[in-house]
Motif scaffolding. Structure first.
Motif, PDB file in Angstrom:
ATOM      1  N   TRP A 173       0.840  -1.184   0.000  1.00  0.00           N
ATOM      2  CA  TRP A 173       0.000   0.000   0.000  1.00  0.00           C
ATOM      3  C   TRP A 173       0.880   1.240   0.000  1.00  0.00           C
ATOM      4  N   THR A 174       0.266   2.381  -0.304  1.00  0.00           N
ATOM      5  CA  THR A 174       0.951   3.675  -0.304  1.00  0.00           C
ATOM      6  C   THR A 174       0.211   4.604   0.640  1.00  0.00           C
ATOM      7  N   GLU A 175       0.952   5.180   1.575  1.00  0.00           N
ATOM      8  CA  GLU A 175       0.368   6.177   2.471  1.00  0.00           C
ATOM      9  C   GLU A 175       0.655   7.553   1.891  1.00  0.00           C
ATOM     10  N   LEU A 176      -0.391   8.370   1.822  1.00  0.00           N
ATOM     11  CA  LEU A 176      -0.257   9.754   1.396  1.00  0.00           C
ATOM     12  C   LEU A 176      -0.414  10.612   2.649  1.00  0.00           C
ATOM     13  N   PRO A 177       0.708  11.056   3.217  1.00  0.00           N
ATOM     14  CA  PRO A 177       0.636  11.851   4.439  1.00  0.00           C
ATOM     15  C   PRO A 177      -0.086  13.177   4.214  1.00  0.00           C
ATOM     16  N   ALA A 178      -0.595  13.736   5.292  1.00  0.00           N
ATOM     17  CA  ALA A 178      -1.206  15.055   5.205  1.00  0.00           C
ATOM     18  C   ALA A 178      -0.163  16.073   4.744  1.00  0.00           C
ATOM     19  N   ARG A 179       1.091  15.864   5.132  1.00  0.00           N
ATOM     20  CA  ARG A 179       2.218  16.698   4.684  1.00  0.00           C
ATOM     21  C   ARG A 179       3.356  15.766   4.297  1.00  0.00           C
ATOM     22  N   GLY A 180       3.966  16.022   3.171  1.00  0.00           N
ATOM     23  CA  GLY A 180       5.124  15.233   2.767  1.00  0.00           C
ATOM     24  C   GLY A 180       4.846  14.338   1.580  1.00  0.00           C
ATOM     25  N   ASP A 181       5.871  13.571   1.229  1.00  0.00           N
ATOM     26  CA  ASP A 181       5.826  12.696   0.062  1.00  0.00           C
ATOM     27  C   ASP A 181       5.155  11.368   0.378  1.00  0.00           C
ATOM     28  N   PRO A 182       4.593  10.709  -0.650  1.00  0.00           N
ATOM     29  CA  PRO A 182       4.002   9.373  -0.465  1.00  0.00           C
ATOM     30  C   PRO A 182       5.054   8.392   0.062  1.00  0.00           C
ATOM     31  N   ILE A 183       4.591   7.433   0.852  1.00  0.00           N
ATOM     32  CA  ILE A 183       5.460   6.400   1.408  1.00  0.00           C
ATOM     33  C   ILE A 183       4.911   5.046   0.989  1.00  0.00           C
ATOM     34  N   GLU A 184       5.748   4.260   0.333  1.00  0.00           N
ATOM     35  CA  GLU A 184       5.380   2.917  -0.127  1.00  0.00           C
ATOM     36  C   GLU A 184       5.650   1.910   0.992  1.00  0.00           C
ATOM     37  N   PHE A 185       4.681   1.024   1.250  1.00  0.00           N
ATOM     38  CA  PHE A 185       4.805   0.002   2.287  1.00  0.00           C
ATOM     39  C   PHE A 185       4.643  -1.386   1.695  1.00  0.00           C
ATOM     40  N   ARG A 186       5.354  -2.321   2.295  1.00  0.00           N
ATOM     41  CA  ARG A 186       5.239  -3.737   1.921  1.00  0.00           C
ATOM     42  C   ARG A 186       5.292  -4.554   3.204  1.00  0.00           C
ATOM     43  N   ARG A 187       4.240  -5.339   3.437  1.00  0.00           N
ATOM     44  CA  ARG A 187       4.219  -6.203   4.622  1.00  0.00           C
ATOM     45  C   ARG A 187       5.285  -7.282   4.449  1.00  0.00           C
ATOM     46  N   THR A 188       6.105  -7.490   5.485  1.00  0.00           N
ATOM     47  CA  THR A 188       7.176  -8.481   5.416  1.00  0.00           C
ATOM     48  C   THR A 188       6.966  -9.639   6.378  1.00  0.00           C
ATOM     49  N   PHE A 216       3.878  -8.126  13.559  1.00  0.00           N
ATOM     50  CA  PHE A 216       3.570  -7.496  12.293  1.00  0.00           C
ATOM     51  C   PHE A 216       4.781  -6.665  11.901  1.00  0.00           C
ATOM     52  N   ALA A 217       5.195  -6.753  10.626  1.00  0.00           N
ATOM     53  CA  ALA A 217       6.363  -6.000  10.183  1.00  0.00           C
ATOM     54  C   ALA A 217       6.173  -5.514   8.758  1.00  0.00           C
ATOM     55  N   VAL A 218       6.745  -4.346   8.480  1.00  0.00           N
ATOM     56  CA  VAL A 218       6.686  -3.766   7.148  1.00  0.00           C
ATOM     57  C   VAL A 218       8.050  -3.181   6.782  1.00  0.00           C
ATOM     58  N   GLY A 241      13.182   2.142   5.211  1.00  0.00           N
ATOM     59  CA  GLY A 241      13.297   1.587   6.547  1.00  0.00           C
ATOM     60  C   GLY A 241      12.427   0.374   6.773  1.00  0.00           C
ATOM     61  N   MET A 242      12.371   0.003   8.059  1.00  0.00           N
ATOM     62  CA  MET A 242      11.590  -1.148   8.503  1.00  0.00           C
ATOM     63  C   MET A 242      10.901  -0.787   9.814  1.00  0.00           C
ATOM     64  N   TRP A 243       9.718  -1.348  10.008  1.00  0.00           N
ATOM     65  CA  TRP A 243       8.960  -1.189  11.249  1.00  0.00           C
ATOM     66  C   TRP A 243       8.485  -2.574  11.634  1.00  0.00           C
ATOM     67  N   SER A 244       8.634  -2.916  12.925  1.00  0.00           N
ATOM     68  CA  SER A 244       8.102  -4.203  13.380  1.00  0.00           C
ATOM     69  C   SER A 244       7.479  -4.028  14.754  1.00  0.00           C
ATOM     70  N   GLY A 245       6.431  -4.805  14.988  1.00  0.00           N
ATOM     71  CA  GLY A 245       5.739  -4.779  16.272  1.00  0.00           C
ATOM     72  C   GLY A 245       5.550  -6.186  16.807  1.00  0.00           C
ATOM     73  N   GLU A 246       5.756  -6.340  18.104  1.00  0.00           N
ATOM     74  CA  GLU A 246       5.528  -7.615  18.797  1.00  0.00           C
ATOM     75  C   GLU A 246       4.411  -7.379  19.801  1.00  0.00           C
ATOM     76  N   PHE A 247       3.390  -8.235  19.766  1.00  0.00           N
ATOM     77  CA  PHE A 247       2.199  -8.095  20.600  1.00  0.00           C
ATOM     78  C   PHE A 247       2.212  -9.187  21.667  1.00  0.00           C
ATOM     79  N   ALA A 248       1.924  -8.808  22.915  1.00  0.00           N
ATOM     80  CA  ALA A 248       1.885  -9.793  23.994  1.00  0.00           C
ATOM     81  C   ALA A 248       0.800  -9.394  24.991  1.00  0.00           C
ATOM     82  N   PRO A 249       0.155 -10.380  25.636  1.00  0.00           N
ATOM     83  CA  PRO A 249      -0.829 -10.049  26.662  1.00  0.00           C
ATOM     84  C   PRO A 249      -0.150  -9.286  27.802  1.00  0.00           C
ATOM     85  N   ALA A 250      -0.873  -8.317  28.360  1.00  0.00           N
ATOM     86  CA  ALA A 250      -0.324  -7.516  29.458  1.00  0.00           C
ATOM     87  C   ALA A 250      -1.200  -7.605  30.691  1.00  0.00           C
ATOM     88  N   GLY A 251      -2.020  -8.628  30.775  1.00  0.00           N
ATOM     89  CA  GLY A 251      -2.913  -8.776  31.919  1.00  0.00           C
ATOM     90  C   GLY A 251      -4.251  -8.122  31.654  1.00  0.00           C
TER      91      GLY A 251
END
Length: 161
Positions: free
Chosen positions: A67-82, A90-92, A101-111
């Motif tokens: 997908w491509t994010e079109l920010p309210a300000r700035g240039d479009p950013i292309e994303f690819r789920r990895t 979840f990582a992109v 760049g790369m972004w990754s998230g790890e999800f765990a129960p917190a009670g």
């Protein structure tokens, strides 16, 4: 007046030139606790449309992994789920004019009905001329803080750890 212009020119050259000595890679990590189960928080984070994001004008979904994010300000950013495992991780990979760049998230129960989300972002700015500007105005810390604030509102969570 000539002295002021000269001083300003030297300051600009020094600031821009300092990028040659900066690491082209910026890394930031954060852990937050959010209301909702890991599956519920994962659903928010992994949805490319992300209606809760205040920094986006539009999102163009190309297929299930791109997908491509079109920010309210700035240039479009292309994303690819990895990487994706619902409720776990979840990582992109992303790229735009001047950075990637790369972004990754790890999800765990917190009670209770809460989730601990640990995420990291790594941004590479190849141009030494853009590095100082990117750190001052567009660094991943600023983007991550905005993202967390929006995500927290979407998940109705009042605090950050």
């Amino acid at each position: 007046m000539k002295a002021i212009v000269s001083i300003l020119a030297i300051a600009v050259i020094l600031a821009a030139g300092s990028g040659w000595f900066m690491d082209p890679v910026q890394r930031v990590a954060m852990t937050v606790e959010l209301d909702g189960s890991p599956l519920a928080v994962y659903a928010l984070v992994s949805d490319p449309q992300q209606p809760w994001r205040t920094d986006l004008a539009q999102v163009l979904v190309h297929d299930s992994t791109r997908w491509t994010e079109l920010p309210a300000r700035g240039d479009p950013i292309e994303f690819r789920r990895t990487d994706a495992e619902p409720g776990k991780r979840f990582a992109v990979a992303f790229s735009s004019r001047g950075f990637s760049g790369m972004w990754s998230g790890e999800f765990a129960p917190a009670g209770g009905a809460r989730t601990r989300l640990t995420f990291t972002e790594q941004v590479t700015v190849p141009s030494p001329w853009l590095r100082p500007v990117s750190r001052v105005f567009f660094g991943p810390e600023k983007a991550m803080q905005r993202y967390v604030a929006d995500l927290r509102r979407a998940a109705h969570t009042p605090r950050q750890r």
